[in-house]
Design an enzyme around this catalytic site. Structure first.
Site, PDB file in Angstrom:
ATOM      1  N   ASP A   1       0.814  -1.162   0.042  1.00 10.23           N
ATOM      2  CA  ASP A   1       0.032   0.136   0.060  1.00 10.23           C
ATOM      3  C   ASP A   1       0.842   1.243   0.012  1.00 10.23           C
ATOM      4  O   ASP A   1       1.875   1.546   0.615  1.00 10.23           O
ATOM      5  CB  ASP A   1      -0.913   0.053   1.209  1.00 10.23           C
ATOM      6  N   ILE A   2       0.431   2.210  -0.696  1.00 15.41           N
ATOM      7  CA  ILE A   2       1.131   3.535  -0.855  1.00 15.41           C
ATOM      8  C   ILE A   2       1.214   4.261   0.231  1.00 15.41           C
ATOM      9  O   ILE A   2       2.274   5.071   0.764  1.00 15.41           O
ATOM     10  CB  ILE A   2       0.784   4.319  -2.262  1.00 15.41           C
TER      11      ILE A   2
ATOM     12  N   GLU B   1     -12.241   3.442  -0.990  1.00 20.66           N
ATOM     13  CA  GLU B   1     -11.679   4.389  -1.690  1.00 20.66           C
ATOM     14  C   GLU B   1     -11.202   4.177  -3.240  1.00 20.66           C
ATOM     15  O   GLU B   1     -11.560   4.931  -4.069  1.00 20.66           O
ATOM     16  CB  GLU B   1     -10.413   5.013  -1.199  1.00 20.66           C
TER      17      GLU B   1
ATOM     18  N   HIS C   1     -10.241  -5.224  -3.301  1.00 21.81           N
ATOM     19  CA  HIS C   1      -8.832  -5.572  -2.646  1.00 21.81           C
ATOM     20  C   HIS C   1      -8.919  -6.130  -1.176  1.00 21.81           C
ATOM     21  O   HIS C   1      -9.780  -5.374  -0.599  1.00 21.81           O
ATOM     22  CB  HIS C   1      -8.037  -4.423  -2.813  1.00 21.81           C
TER      23      HIS C   1
HETATM   24  P1  5GP Z   1      -9.791   1.292   0.412  1.00 26.15           P
HETATM   25  O1  5GP Z   1     -10.008   2.446   1.302  1.00 26.15           O
HETATM   26  O2  5GP Z   1     -10.324   1.450  -1.090  1.00 26.15           O
HETATM   27  O3  5GP Z   1      -9.991   0.057   1.012  1.00 26.15           O
HETATM   28  O4  5GP Z   1      -8.217   1.342   0.256  1.00 26.15           O
HETATM   29  C1  5GP Z   1      -7.708   1.676  -0.967  1.00 26.15           C
HETATM   30  C2  5GP Z   1      -5.967   1.607  -0.577  1.00 26.15           C
HETATM   31  O5  5GP Z   1      -5.472   1.688  -1.799  1.00 26.15           O
HETATM   32  C3  5GP Z   1      -5.514   2.662   0.376  1.00 26.15           C
HETATM   33  O6  5GP Z   1      -5.131   2.050   1.486  1.00 26.15           O
HETATM   34  C4  5GP Z   1      -4.455   3.573  -0.420  1.00 26.15           C
HETATM   35  O7  5GP Z   1      -3.406   3.659   0.294  1.00 26.15           O
HETATM   36  C5  5GP Z   1      -4.199   2.481  -1.417  1.00 26.15           C
HETATM   37  N1  5GP Z   1      -3.793   3.160  -2.600  1.00 26.15           N
HETATM   38  C6  5GP Z   1      -4.393   4.128  -3.454  1.00 26.15           C
HETATM   39  N2  5GP Z   1      -3.914   4.366  -4.379  1.00 26.15           N
HETATM   40  C7  5GP Z   1      -2.633   3.942  -4.565  1.00 26.15           C
HETATM   41  C8  5GP Z   1      -1.563   3.459  -5.503  1.00 26.15           C
HETATM   42  O8  5GP Z   1      -1.612   4.388  -6.514  1.00 26.15           O
HETATM   43  N3  5GP Z   1      -0.483   2.749  -5.290  1.00 26.15           N
HETATM   44  C9  5GP Z   1      -0.666   1.841  -4.139  1.00 26.15           C
HETATM   45  N4  5GP Z   1       0.385   1.062  -3.876  1.00 26.15           N
HETATM   46  N5  5GP Z   1      -1.614   1.963  -3.227  1.00 26.15           N
HETATM   47  C10 5GP Z   1      -2.636   2.976  -3.319  1.00 26.15           C
END
Ligand code: 5GP
Ligand code: ZN
Length: 117
Positions: free
Chosen positions: A31-32, A95, A100
Protein backbone atom coordinates in the site's frame (compact mmCIF):
# COMPACT_ATOMS: atom_id res chain seq x y z
CA UNK A 1 -12.33 -5.01 -21.24
CA UNK A 2 -9.79 -2.30 -20.44
CA UNK A 3 -10.48 -0.35 -17.29
CA UNK A 4 -8.94 2.95 -16.31
CA UNK A 5 -9.17 2.36 -12.59
CA UNK A 6 -5.96 2.92 -10.68
CA UNK A 7 -5.49 -0.73 -9.72
CA UNK A 8 -6.09 -1.92 -13.30
CA UNK A 9 -3.37 0.54 -14.32
CA UNK A 10 -1.06 -0.91 -11.67
CA UNK A 11 -1.80 -4.42 -13.04
CA UNK A 12 -0.86 -3.23 -16.54
CA UNK A 13 2.35 -1.66 -15.22
CA UNK A 14 1.24 1.87 -16.19
CA UNK A 15 1.60 2.95 -12.57
CA UNK A 16 4.56 1.57 -10.60
CA UNK A 17 4.04 -0.45 -7.46
CA UNK A 18 6.16 -2.40 -4.99
CA UNK A 19 5.16 -5.89 -5.95
CA UNK A 20 4.76 -8.64 -3.35
CA UNK A 21 3.46 -11.40 -5.61
CA UNK A 22 1.94 -11.90 -9.05
CA UNK A 23 0.45 -14.74 -11.05
CA UNK A 24 -2.09 -15.01 -13.85
CA UNK A 25 -5.03 -14.29 -11.56
CA UNK A 26 -3.92 -12.00 -8.74
CA UNK A 27 -1.45 -9.27 -7.85
CA UNK A 28 -0.18 -8.29 -4.40
CA UNK A 29 1.63 -5.00 -3.77
CA UNK A 30 2.51 -2.72 -0.88
CA UNK A 31 0.00 0.00 0.00
CA UNK A 32 1.32 3.44 -0.94
CA UNK A 33 0.10 4.85 2.38
CA UNK A 34 0.67 2.05 4.88
CA UNK A 35 -1.53 2.05 7.99
CA UNK A 36 0.78 -0.43 9.73
CA UNK A 37 4.48 -1.37 9.39
CA UNK A 38 3.51 -4.05 6.87
CA UNK A 39 0.47 -3.24 4.73
CA UNK A 40 -0.09 -4.78 1.35
CA UNK A 41 -3.08 -5.34 -0.90
CA UNK A 42 -4.08 -8.46 -2.80
CA UNK A 43 -6.27 -7.84 -5.83
CA UNK A 44 -7.86 -9.90 -8.60
CA UNK A 45 -6.53 -9.10 -12.07
CA UNK A 46 -10.08 -9.07 -13.34
CA UNK A 47 -11.78 -5.75 -12.60
CA UNK A 48 -14.46 -6.26 -9.94
CA UNK A 49 -15.57 -3.14 -8.08
CA UNK A 50 -16.19 -4.66 -4.69
CA UNK A 51 -18.02 -7.45 -2.88
CA UNK A 52 -21.35 -6.03 -4.07
CA UNK A 53 -20.31 -6.75 -7.64
CA UNK A 54 -18.63 -10.07 -6.93
CA UNK A 55 -20.63 -13.21 -7.61
CA UNK A 56 -20.04 -16.94 -7.74
CA UNK A 57 -18.19 -16.44 -11.02
CA UNK A 58 -15.42 -14.88 -8.91
CA UNK A 59 -15.29 -17.77 -6.46
CA UNK A 60 -11.96 -19.14 -7.68
CA UNK A 61 -10.08 -15.84 -7.69
CA UNK A 62 -11.52 -14.77 -4.34
CA UNK A 63 -10.53 -18.13 -2.91
CA UNK A 64 -7.04 -17.68 -4.29
CA UNK A 65 -6.71 -14.26 -2.66
CA UNK A 66 -7.59 -15.70 0.74
CA UNK A 67 -5.62 -18.85 0.10
CA UNK A 68 -2.44 -16.88 -0.63
CA UNK A 69 -2.78 -14.34 2.20
CA UNK A 70 -1.05 -16.39 4.88
CA UNK A 71 1.88 -17.41 2.73
CA UNK A 72 2.46 -13.85 1.52
CA UNK A 73 2.09 -12.46 5.04
CA UNK A 74 4.75 -14.89 6.28
CA UNK A 75 7.02 -13.89 3.41
CA UNK A 76 6.64 -10.28 4.56
CA UNK A 77 7.71 -11.24 8.08
CA UNK A 78 4.27 -11.44 9.67
CA UNK A 79 4.77 -14.60 11.69
CA UNK A 80 2.66 -13.56 14.68
CA UNK A 81 -0.64 -12.85 12.99
CA UNK A 82 -2.15 -10.16 10.82
CA UNK A 83 -5.44 -8.41 10.11
CA UNK A 84 -7.36 -8.61 6.85
CA UNK A 85 -9.90 -6.04 5.68
CA UNK A 86 -12.12 -5.66 2.61
CA UNK A 87 -13.87 -2.30 2.42
CA UNK A 88 -17.09 -2.14 0.39
CA UNK A 89 -18.87 1.00 -0.76
CA UNK A 90 -19.46 4.28 1.04
CA UNK A 91 -20.24 2.84 4.44
CA UNK A 92 -17.22 0.56 4.11
CA UNK A 93 -15.11 3.64 3.32
CA UNK A 94 -13.94 2.15 0.07
CA UNK A 95 -11.66 4.56 -1.77
CA UNK A 96 -10.50 2.51 -4.73
CA UNK A 97 -13.30 0.74 -6.58
CA UNK A 98 -11.35 -2.38 -7.57
CA UNK A 99 -11.85 -5.12 -5.01
CA UNK A 100 -8.84 -5.55 -2.72
CA UNK A 101 -7.91 -7.40 0.43
CA UNK A 102 -5.83 -5.37 2.90
CA UNK A 103 -3.22 -7.40 4.79
CA UNK A 104 -2.05 -5.46 7.85
CA UNK A 105 0.55 -6.37 10.40
CA UNK A 106 3.83 -5.52 11.95
CA UNK A 107 5.84 -5.86 15.09
CA UNK A 108 3.75 -3.44 17.17
CA UNK A 109 0.47 -5.09 18.18
CA UNK A 110 -0.98 -1.72 19.26
CA UNK A 111 -0.38 -0.25 15.87
CA UNK A 112 -2.95 -2.25 13.97
CA UNK A 113 -5.40 0.62 13.74
CA UNK A 114 -7.67 1.17 10.79
CA UNK A 115 -9.06 4.42 9.51
CA UNK A 116 -11.52 5.75 12.02
CA UNK A 117 -11.26 2.66 14.23
P1 5GP B 1 -9.78 1.32 0.38
O1 5GP B 1 -10.13 2.47 1.29
O2 5GP B 1 -10.39 1.49 -1.00
O3 5GP B 1 -10.08 -0.02 0.99
O4 5GP B 1 -8.21 1.34 0.25
C1 5GP B 1 -7.52 1.75 -0.89
C2 5GP B 1 -6.05 1.66 -0.55
O5 5GP B 1 -5.30 1.81 -1.74
C3 5GP B 1 -5.57 2.74 0.42
O6 5GP B 1 -5.00 2.12 1.58
C4 5GP B 1 -4.54 3.53 -0.39
O7 5GP B 1 -3.43 3.94 0.38
C5 5GP B 1 -4.14 2.54 -1.47
N1 5GP B 1 -3.74 3.18 -2.72
C6 5GP B 1 -4.42 4.14 -3.39
N2 5GP B 1 -3.76 4.47 -4.52
C7 5GP B 1 -2.66 3.69 -4.56
C8 5GP B 1 -1.57 3.58 -5.50
O8 5GP B 1 -1.49 4.27 -6.53
N3 5GP B 1 -0.60 2.67 -5.22
C9 5GP B 1 -0.65 1.88 -4.09
N4 5GP B 1 0.37 1.01 -3.91
N5 5GP B 1 -1.65 1.97 -3.19
C10 5GP B 1 -2.64 2.86 -3.42
ZN1 ZN C 1 -9.78 -2.11 -11.93
Amino acid sequence: MKHDCIFCRIIRGEIPSRKVYEDDDILAFHDINPATPVHFLIIPKVHVENLYDADMGHQAVLGKILGMAGELARQQGLDDGFRTVINTGRVGRQEVYHLHLHVLGGPDPLNLGLKGA
